[in-house]
Design a protein around this motif. Structure first.
Motif, PDB file in Angstrom:
ATOM      1  N   THR A   1      36.258  32.710  44.192  1.00  0.00           N
ATOM      2  CA  THR A   1      35.034  32.827  42.841  1.00  0.00           C
ATOM      3  C   THR A   1      34.266  34.009  43.275  1.00  0.00           C
ATOM      4  OG1 THR A   1      35.165  30.604  42.262  1.00  0.00           O
ATOM      5  CG2 THR A   1      32.647  31.880  41.993  1.00  0.00           C
ATOM      6  N   ILE A   2      34.201  34.390  45.235  1.00  0.00           N
ATOM      7  CA  ILE A   2      33.073  35.615  45.812  1.00  0.00           C
ATOM      8  C   ILE A   2      33.255  36.785  45.287  1.00  0.00           C
ATOM      9  CG2 ILE A   2      32.431  33.429  47.286  1.00  0.00           C
ATOM     10  CD1 ILE A   2      34.174  35.992  49.009  1.00  0.00           C
ATOM     11  N   TYR A   3      35.059  36.935  44.632  1.00  0.00           N
ATOM     12  CA  TYR A   3      35.801  38.002  44.282  1.00  0.00           C
ATOM     13  C   TYR A   3      35.813  37.960  42.683  1.00  0.00           C
ATOM     14  CZ  TYR A   3      35.990  38.599  48.981  1.00  0.00           C
ATOM     15  OH  TYR A   3      36.401  38.334  50.770  1.00  0.00           O
ATOM     16  N   GLN A   4      35.020  37.289  41.988  1.00  0.00           N
ATOM     17  CA  GLN A   4      35.814  37.126  40.586  1.00  0.00           C
ATOM     18  C   GLN A   4      34.293  38.222  40.376  1.00  0.00           C
ATOM     19  OE1 GLN A   4      34.285  33.844  38.806  1.00  0.00           O
ATOM     20  NE2 GLN A   4      34.924  34.229  36.604  1.00  0.00           N
ATOM     21  N   SER A   5      35.311  39.164  39.002  1.00  0.00           N
ATOM     22  CA  SER A   5      34.888  39.971  38.770  1.00  0.00           C
ATOM     23  C   SER A   5      34.680  40.031  36.945  1.00  0.00           C
ATOM     24  CB  SER A   5      35.174  41.305  38.547  1.00  0.00           C
ATOM     25  OG  SER A   5      36.624  41.660  38.458  1.00  0.00           O
TER      26      SER A   5
ATOM     27  N   GLU B   1      26.823  40.685  51.376  1.00  0.00           N
ATOM     28  CA  GLU B   1      25.379  39.136  51.629  1.00  0.00           C
ATOM     29  C   GLU B   1      25.548  38.532  50.655  1.00  0.00           C
ATOM     30  OE1 GLU B   1      23.553  43.197  53.787  1.00  0.00           O
ATOM     31  OE2 GLU B   1      25.070  42.845  51.363  1.00  0.00           O
ATOM     32  N   GLU B   2      25.855  39.026  49.238  1.00  0.00           N
ATOM     33  CA  GLU B   2      25.900  38.509  47.921  1.00  0.00           C
ATOM     34  C   GLU B   2      26.973  37.371  48.117  1.00  0.00           C
ATOM     35  OE1 GLU B   2      24.380  40.000  43.873  1.00  0.00           O
ATOM     36  OE2 GLU B   2      24.853  41.606  45.355  1.00  0.00           O
ATOM     37  N   LYS B   3      28.395  37.940  49.169  1.00  0.00           N
ATOM     38  CA  LYS B   3      29.376  36.876  48.732  1.00  0.00           C
ATOM     39  C   LYS B   3      29.670  36.440  50.426  1.00  0.00           C
ATOM     40  CE  LYS B   3      32.218  40.856  47.347  1.00  0.00           C
ATOM     41  NZ  LYS B   3      31.897  41.649  46.360  1.00  0.00           N
ATOM     42  N   ALA B   4      28.791  36.268  51.444  1.00  0.00           N
ATOM     43  CA  ALA B   4      28.739  35.837  52.210  1.00  0.00           C
ATOM     44  C   ALA B   4      27.966  34.500  51.919  1.00  0.00           C
ATOM     45  CB  ALA B   4      27.944  36.980  53.262  1.00  0.00           C
TER      46      ALA B   4
END
Length: 329
Positions: A232-236, A247-250
């Motif tokens: 999900t943190i790499y979802q586009s 920072e948003e991914k972390a």
């Protein structure tokens, strides 16, 4: 007429009662209610009993003990006496159906309206003063910081004091924006140097268990939700990342791992560890001077805060984390 949190009610026929104003409502003792409606103790007690029996009102919301001070002879006596709020008074008033009850309700609603408007105006004034003081503090610290850069002080202690003030000003600014829900995402890093994979993350979790020990259930996946958190943190969408900065991914990785409860044991510890691991892999865990961007106790507090937060607070939780690890820190 008001005296602190006491308002004096006088009926058209001259009856006078001291009324407590507290928690945005009006409170009377049973004796005052009896006097107000010109009724008997047995009658009022029966009405109160029936109101609770038929669940018309909740006892914990309508009844409370309020400390009262009375002069008895030459001494002051402090007692805690049960008081009933306006909802209860109105419910009783409809049952006894007295003219006095109607007159009191009209008066009470007017007093409450005035009380709330005055309180709102006072709070607005205090908020404005607080905001002005905060702005003045921030401006002062900025001036001091600029002065320090152009003309360094000889005293290390003075220099350190100004640095601390400057750091806390940013923290105050973050808190102020949090209160007003105006936090924004700024000073972030758009190009990650490391991409986390499910396999790499699980390997890191196993190393954590080996290093610090843990139960046999530590890091044991209950379902596929952890794999989903990483994805999900790499979802586009349309070729644009949902979480474009490191920072948003972390921040969202920390949130998802805490909230999804993907593991049988150690969810918060794993979430905090992966957050630090992710930042370190991307070269953002430490400042240029070698100090951590986020103190250990702050990480603990953020992890616990996320764990206790409501689902609809996800975005604001992530924004708080981002503002504490961005380029301004």
């Amino acid at each position: 007429m008001e005296n602190g949190n006491i308002a004096i009610y006088q009926s058209p026929d001259g009856q006078t009662i001291d009324v407590v104003l507290e928690n945005d409502t009006i409170w009377l003792t049973q004796a005052q209610i009896i006097e107000l409606f010109g009724s008997s103790k047995a009658n009022i007690s029966e009405h109160i009993k029936n109101i609770f029996i038929f669940n018309e009102l909740e006892k914990n919301l309508t009844v409370r003990k309020i400390r009262t001070v009375r002069q008895e002879g030459k001494r002051k006596v402090v007692r805690e006496i049960e008081h009933y709020n306006l909802d209860m008074i109105i419910s009783i008033g409809y049952r006894v159906n007295s003219k006095r009850g109607t007159q009191f309700r009209i008066w009470a609603n007017k007093i409450l309206k005035d009380y709330l408007i005055e309180g709102y105006a006072l709070n607005e004034k205090r908020l404005k003063e607080k905001t002005q003081q905060l702005d003045a503090l921030k401006q002062t610290v900025r001036l001091l910081s600029n002065m320090l850069e152009s003309n360094p002080l000889s005293s290390d202690e003075a220099s350190g004091l100004i640095k601390v003030l400057a750091d806390y000003t940013y923290a105050l600014d973050v808190l102020d924006k949090y209160d007003h829900r105006t936090l924004t995402i700024e000073a972030t890093h758009k190009k990650p140097s490391f991409v986390a994979t499910y396999e790499e993350a699980m390997k890191a979790i196993r190393s954590l268990k080996e290093k610090f020990g843990g139960s046999s259930l530590f890091g044991n996946e209950k379902d596929e939700s952890f794999k989903s958190s990483i994805a999900t943190i790499y979802q586009s969408f349309g070729g644009v990342d949902l979480y474009p900065s490191v920072e948003e991914k972390a921040a969202n990785l920390l949130y998802f791992v805490v909230k999804n409860h993907s593991f049988s044991d150690g969810n918060k510890r794993i979430a905090a560890f992966l957050f630090v691991w992710f930042l370190e892999k991307n070269g953002l865990l430490y400042r240029n001077d070698g100090t951590k961007r986020l103190a250990d106790n702050a990480l603990v507090a953020l992890t616990l805060m996320i764990a206790e937060s409501k689902p609809d607070e996800k975005d604001i939780m992530a924004q708080v984390v981002i503002n504490l690890i961005n380029g301004y820190n």
